[in-house]
Enzyme design. Sequence first.
Site, PDB file in Angstrom:
ATOM      1  N   ASP A  19      34.499  30.827  38.280  1.00 32.09           N
ATOM      2  CA  ASP A  19      34.039  32.093  38.886  1.00 32.09           C
ATOM      3  C   ASP A  19      35.052  32.441  40.125  1.00 32.09           C
ATOM      4  O   ASP A  19      35.945  31.402  40.396  1.00 32.09           O
ATOM      5  CB  ASP A  19      32.764  32.053  39.518  1.00 32.09           C
ATOM      6  CG  ASP A  19      32.197  33.418  40.123  1.00 32.09           C
ATOM      7  OD1 ASP A  19      32.589  34.476  39.741  1.00 32.09           O
ATOM      8  OD2 ASP A  19      31.668  33.017  41.118  1.00 32.09           O
ATOM      9  N   ASP A  21      34.638  35.061  43.157  1.00 30.38           N
ATOM     10  CA  ASP A  21      33.880  35.416  44.451  1.00 30.38           C
ATOM     11  C   ASP A  21      32.979  34.453  45.116  1.00 30.38           C
ATOM     12  O   ASP A  21      32.107  34.033  44.304  1.00 30.38           O
ATOM     13  CB  ASP A  21      33.496  36.960  44.325  1.00 30.38           C
ATOM     14  CG  ASP A  21      34.505  38.027  44.104  1.00 30.38           C
ATOM     15  OD1 ASP A  21      35.366  38.078  44.802  1.00 30.38           O
ATOM     16  OD2 ASP A  21      34.253  38.786  43.060  1.00 30.38           O
TER      17      ASP A  21
END
Length: 282
Positions: A19, A21
């Site tokens: 991922d 953020d």
Amino acid sequence: MGSVTPLPSFPPIRACLFDMDGLLLDSEDKYSICTNAILQKYNKPPLPWSIKAQMQGRPGASSGKIFFSWAQLPISQDQYIIEQTELQRKHFPTVKPLPGVERLLGDLSVAKVKGEGWKVHIALATSSHAANFKLKTDHLQEFFSVFEGHRRVLGDDERIPQGRGKPLPDIYLLALKTINTSLPPGEPEVKPEECLVFEDSVPGVEAGRRAGMRAVWVPHPELKTEYNGREAEVLAGRTGEAGEVDIHDLGVVGDGWAEYLENLENFPYEKYGIVVEKEGKL
């Protein structure tokens, strides 16, 4: 004494899927700054982590639905997006890597699979759309160079069916596909159980578990507080973020397929069958 169920024996990790953020970058804090500026402007309280936790990791449309239902702002969603976009253009170019991330990605760029000698593959799987991805990463080109262009899956990727964003598994299965379609000749396809998903969000962990992959959960301290006492549910992907969809794909509490880490410093490579023999390039 009662018997203890032994943890499964796992194959070495051959692919790490990330991922972005709040996991690689401090962009979740920038999201909060932008959101709270608008809330304050319209005399609303700051966004609580109980709501932010539900929004994290999801596609924009799903996240927005949760936010607008809670915020009850006196402006249209279109006007909110205009004001939000203006603030994000100011703050996103200031994001920076979180602790331990540069070392980890550098090490993985030269890492090998224990006992096999194959390179450890890495891919990106972020719900950020292309425009915001560019704002967050243009000043970090060297940092993101470890993710080859064809192994970057963004939130607006047309290969992800509408409505199938995190916490559903599609984005991570697609990230794995980008690896398997670009393997060196003679190397067998990477299986889901040979993948390690790195996530900060609860929906993201669920997405990884639904994909049949192992997972590392590295949440923001405020998010960890929000889930105190429920960590085992998070690691199993059983907090109910996706409702009753594909529930047969969920993990089992205590199954050993996922773990919590406070940060990505001093990552335990050996535990995952990853061998780092020389210093990485970052």
